[in-house]
Design a protein around this motif. Structure first.
Motif, PDB file in Angstrom:
ATOM      1  N   ILE A   9       0.851  -1.189   0.000  1.00  7.75           N
ATOM      2  CA  ILE A   9       0.000   0.000   0.000  1.00  7.75           C
ATOM      3  C   ILE A   9       0.888   1.240   0.000  1.00  7.75           C
ATOM      4  O   ILE A   9       1.831   1.345   0.800  1.00  7.75           O
ATOM      5  CB  ILE A   9      -0.931   0.012   1.235  1.00  7.75           C
ATOM      6  CG1 ILE A   9      -1.815  -1.244   1.230  1.00  7.75           C
ATOM      7  CG2 ILE A   9      -1.792   1.277   1.263  1.00  7.75           C
ATOM      8  CD1 ILE A   9      -2.655  -1.405   2.481  1.00  7.75           C
ATOM      9  N   ASP A  10       0.576   2.154  -0.885  1.00 10.14           N
ATOM     10  CA  ASP A  10       1.327   3.411  -0.999  1.00 10.14           C
ATOM     11  C   ASP A  10       0.376   4.557  -0.679  1.00 10.14           C
ATOM     12  O   ASP A  10      -0.518   4.873  -1.474  1.00 10.14           O
ATOM     13  CB  ASP A  10       1.885   3.545  -2.415  1.00 10.14           C
ATOM     14  CG  ASP A  10       2.628   4.857  -2.634  1.00 10.14           C
ATOM     15  OD1 ASP A  10       3.127   5.426  -1.649  1.00 10.14           O
ATOM     16  OD2 ASP A  10       2.700   5.312  -3.790  1.00 10.14           O
ATOM     17  N   VAL A  11       0.562   5.169   0.494  1.00  9.19           N
ATOM     18  CA  VAL A  11      -0.288   6.276   0.924  1.00  9.19           C
ATOM     19  C   VAL A  11       0.332   7.585   0.435  1.00  9.19           C
ATOM     20  O   VAL A  11       1.387   7.994   0.917  1.00  9.19           O
ATOM     21  CB  VAL A  11      -0.444   6.303   2.456  1.00  9.19           C
ATOM     22  CG1 VAL A  11      -1.351   7.465   2.880  1.00  9.19           C
ATOM     23  CG2 VAL A  11      -1.011   4.978   2.958  1.00  9.19           C
ATOM     24  N   GLY A  12      -0.292   8.218  -0.540  1.00  7.94           N
ATOM     25  CA  GLY A  12       0.220   9.479  -1.062  1.00  7.94           C
ATOM     26  C   GLY A  12      -0.598  10.655  -0.589  1.00  7.94           C
ATOM     27  O   GLY A  12      -1.615  10.501   0.095  1.00  7.94           O
ATOM     28  N   GLY A  13      -0.171  11.834  -0.952  1.00  9.14           N
ATOM     29  CA  GLY A  13      -0.886  13.033  -0.538  1.00  9.14           C
ATOM     30  C   GLY A  13      -2.217  13.202  -1.237  1.00  9.14           C
ATOM     31  O   GLY A  13      -3.123  13.868  -0.732  1.00  9.14           O
ATOM     32  N   THR A  14      -2.376  12.597  -2.405  1.00  5.83           N
ATOM     33  CA  THR A  14      -3.613  12.691  -3.174  1.00  5.83           C
ATOM     34  C   THR A  14      -4.339  11.353  -3.275  1.00  5.83           C
ATOM     35  O   THR A  14      -5.556  11.285  -3.103  1.00  5.83           O
ATOM     36  CB  THR A  14      -3.318  13.203  -4.602  1.00  5.83           C
ATOM     37  OG1 THR A  14      -2.633  14.460  -4.511  1.00  5.83           O
ATOM     38  CG2 THR A  14      -4.598  13.389  -5.393  1.00  5.83           C
ATOM     39  N   LYS A  15      -3.571  10.269  -3.536  1.00  6.83           N
ATOM     40  CA  LYS A  15      -4.171   8.956  -3.743  1.00  6.83           C
ATOM     41  C   LYS A  15      -3.466   7.903  -2.899  1.00  6.83           C
ATOM     42  O   LYS A  15      -2.277   8.031  -2.587  1.00  6.83           O
ATOM     43  CB  LYS A  15      -4.092   8.559  -5.228  1.00  6.83           C
ATOM     44  CG  LYS A  15      -4.829   9.498  -6.166  1.00  6.83           C
ATOM     45  CD  LYS A  15      -4.603   9.115  -7.614  1.00  6.83           C
ATOM     46  CE  LYS A  15      -5.299  10.086  -8.563  1.00  6.83           C
ATOM     47  NZ  LYS A  15      -5.028   9.770  -9.982  1.00  6.83           N
ATOM     48  N   THR A  16      -4.214   6.852  -2.570  1.00  2.52           N
ATOM     49  CA  THR A  16      -3.663   5.678  -1.908  1.00  2.52           C
ATOM     50  C   THR A  16      -3.815   4.504  -2.864  1.00  2.52           C
ATOM     51  O   THR A  16      -4.926   4.172  -3.273  1.00  2.52           O
ATOM     52  CB  THR A  16      -4.387   5.387  -0.583  1.00  2.52           C
ATOM     53  OG1 THR A  16      -4.155   6.479   0.326  1.00  2.52           O
ATOM     54  CG2 THR A  16      -3.873   4.101   0.048  1.00  2.52           C
ATOM     55  N   ALA A  17      -2.684   3.903  -3.248  1.00  3.24           N
ATOM     56  CA  ALA A  17      -2.677   2.784  -4.193  1.00  3.24           C
ATOM     57  C   ALA A  17      -2.318   1.502  -3.459  1.00  3.24           C
ATOM     58  O   ALA A  17      -1.521   1.519  -2.509  1.00  3.24           O
ATOM     59  CB  ALA A  17      -1.675   3.041  -5.317  1.00  3.24           C
ATOM     60  N   ALA A  18      -2.885   0.392  -3.904  1.00  2.05           N
ATOM     61  CA  ALA A  18      -2.593  -0.907  -3.290  1.00  2.05           C
ATOM     62  C   ALA A  18      -2.487  -1.968  -4.370  1.00  2.05           C
ATOM     63  O   ALA A  18      -3.207  -1.925  -5.379  1.00  2.05           O
ATOM     64  CB  ALA A  18      -3.683  -1.279  -2.284  1.00  2.05           C
ATOM     65  N   ALA A  29      -3.583  -7.943  -8.745  1.00  5.66           N
ATOM     66  CA  ALA A  29      -4.660  -6.946  -8.789  1.00  5.66           C
ATOM     67  C   ALA A  29      -4.155  -5.653  -8.182  1.00  5.66           C
ATOM     68  O   ALA A  29      -3.188  -5.640  -7.404  1.00  5.66           O
ATOM     69  CB  ALA A  29      -5.892  -7.445  -8.029  1.00  5.66           C
ATOM     70  N   ASP A  30      -4.805  -4.549  -8.541  1.00 10.92           N
ATOM     71  CA  ASP A  30      -4.463  -3.261  -7.941  1.00 10.92           C
ATOM     72  C   ASP A  30      -5.715  -2.418  -7.812  1.00 10.92           C
ATOM     73  O   ASP A  30      -6.716  -2.649  -8.492  1.00 10.92           O
ATOM     74  CB  ASP A  30      -3.408  -2.530  -8.776  1.00 10.92           C
ATOM     75  CG  ASP A  30      -3.876  -2.211 -10.190  1.00 10.92           C
ATOM     76  OD1 ASP A  30      -4.591  -1.200 -10.353  1.00 10.92           O
ATOM     77  OD2 ASP A  30      -3.539  -2.965 -11.115  1.00 10.92           O
ATOM     78  N   THR A  31      -5.657  -1.442  -6.939  1.00 13.95           N
ATOM     79  CA  THR A  31      -6.781  -0.536  -6.725  1.00 13.95           C
ATOM     80  C   THR A  31      -6.252   0.797  -6.201  1.00 13.95           C
ATOM     81  O   THR A  31      -5.166   0.851  -5.606  1.00 13.95           O
ATOM     82  CB  THR A  31      -7.811  -1.130  -5.738  1.00 13.95           C
ATOM     83  OG1 THR A  31      -8.960  -0.296  -5.670  1.00 13.95           O
ATOM     84  CG2 THR A  31      -7.226  -1.299  -4.345  1.00 13.95           C
ATOM     85  N   VAL A  32      -7.002   1.857  -6.442  1.00 13.42           N
ATOM     86  CA  VAL A  32      -6.598   3.206  -6.025  1.00 13.42           C
ATOM     87  C   VAL A  32      -7.808   3.931  -5.458  1.00 13.42           C
ATOM     88  O   VAL A  32      -8.915   3.835  -6.000  1.00 13.42           O
ATOM     89  CB  VAL A  32      -6.026   4.020  -7.218  1.00 13.42           C
ATOM     90  CG1 VAL A  32      -5.639   5.427  -6.768  1.00 13.42           C
ATOM     91  CG2 VAL A  32      -4.829   3.304  -7.830  1.00 13.42           C
TER      92      VAL A  32
END
Length: 334
Positions: A9-18, A29-32
């Protein structure tokens, strides 16, 4: 399907991607989702669990197949692995997010700086013959993050603060940075800074009564494609600042690879080519000839991939020597 699954999981300032990854390093699989920067850590932990549940459901995977989770967070990580503080997540301070999320999941959780995870994600995409001894990574998004890998191992420093390339001063009397200093790279080359500068330049052109109305309708990439002079100037100023910072890193560290990630890196060669050319002009000749500037291997998912790979390695899903990180990551195309 390999039964040893990891999530990054990558928690960014605008989006969180996993991403969900198998033990043989295939992205299944991936999701944002949008990031709520005002949310407390507990709420973010709940969001992470929801993302994990979604990934498992998307792939029809059992929860007990989940072996480990890695999380990249945009802030300072202390040597004891606690999240110290962040400009991006102002509600967070001295948070043991590994324990907070781990208690909800019942599996090992590994936390690190988001750009460090992105650097490891790119490193994991390289085959052994292409593995650099020194890799510098910058993520250009809401802020500018930085990380350095030496033989695949993150350079951390005594206090865990090494790699803060976004706060290298590129103009001592320049723009005020969110950190309180002046002239930081972060104030010139982040996506936030570039968009703000473009809005400022457009406002100067049109002299509107409400400059915020101009900013709200900005699409920088469209403007660049259309040859908008203000967009070109905003990007040129960012490239100049980035070139100054990267040239200094090249002279000091002699890296083979400089990786640019984050939303701004979506500009591709429109960004990397002028930075490469600028570094060639401003760095010592030998390291300038050696270094290559490129975009992150997995685009906006690179940090999440790095988090998944790191979690798998540290939890025992994979051997724990750092050189395993050079094995390639693939995507399931079924």
């Amino acid at each position: 399907m390999d039964s040893r699954l990891t999530v990054g999981i990558d928690v960014g300032g605008t989006k969180t991607a996993a991403v969900l990854m198998s033990g043989c390093r295939t992205v299944l699989a991936d999701t944002v989702e949008p990031t709520d920067r005002s949310a407390p850590p507990e709420q973010s932990a709940s969001q992470c669990r929801r993302l994990i549940d979604s990934l498992l459901e998307m792939t029809h995977s059992a929860r007990d197949a989940l072996h480990a989770v890695g999380v990249g967070l945009p802030g300072l990580i202390a040597p004891d692995r606690t999240f110290r503080d962040s400009i991006i997540l102002p509600a967070w301070r001295d948070v043991d997010f590994e324990s907070l999320l781990g208690s909800r999941l019942g599996v090992p959780v590994t936390v690190d700086n988001d750009t460090t995870m992105a650097a490891l994600g790119h490193f994991a995409s390289l085959r052994p013959h292409g593995r650099p001894r020194c890799l510098v990574c910058l993520t250009l998004g809401t802020g500018v993050g930085g990380a350095v890998l030496l033989d695949g191992i993150p350079l951390r420093g005594s206090d865990g603060t090494a790699g803060q390339i976004g706060h290298l001063v590129v103009e001592p009397s320049g723009r005020r940075c969110d950190c309180g200093s002046k002239g930081c790279l972060n104030a010139y080359a982040s996506g936030t800074a570039i968009s703000a500068r473009y809005a400022e330049l457009k406002a100067e052109e049109s002299r509107p009564h409400d400059a915020s109305a101009v900013a709200s309708n900005i699409d920088l990439r469209t403007a660049l494609r259309n040859g908008d002079d203000a967009a070109d100037r905003a990007l040129r100023e960012a490239v100049n600042a980035l070139t100054t910072a990267v040239s200094g890193m090249v002279n000091v560290l002699n890296p083979e690879l400089v990786v640019l990630g984050g939303g701004v890196a979506g500009l591709g060669r429109r960004l990397t080519d002028p930075v490469q050319a600028g570094v060639s002009r401003h760095s010592f000749p030998a390291p300038a000839r050696r270094v290559r500037v490129c975009v992150a291997a997995h685009g906006p998912l690179t940090g999440a991939v790095g988090a998944a790979v790191t979690a798998g390695m540290l939890s025992g899903t994979e051997p724990s020597d750092s050189f395993r990180l050079c094995h390639t990551v693939e995507r399931d195309t079924r």
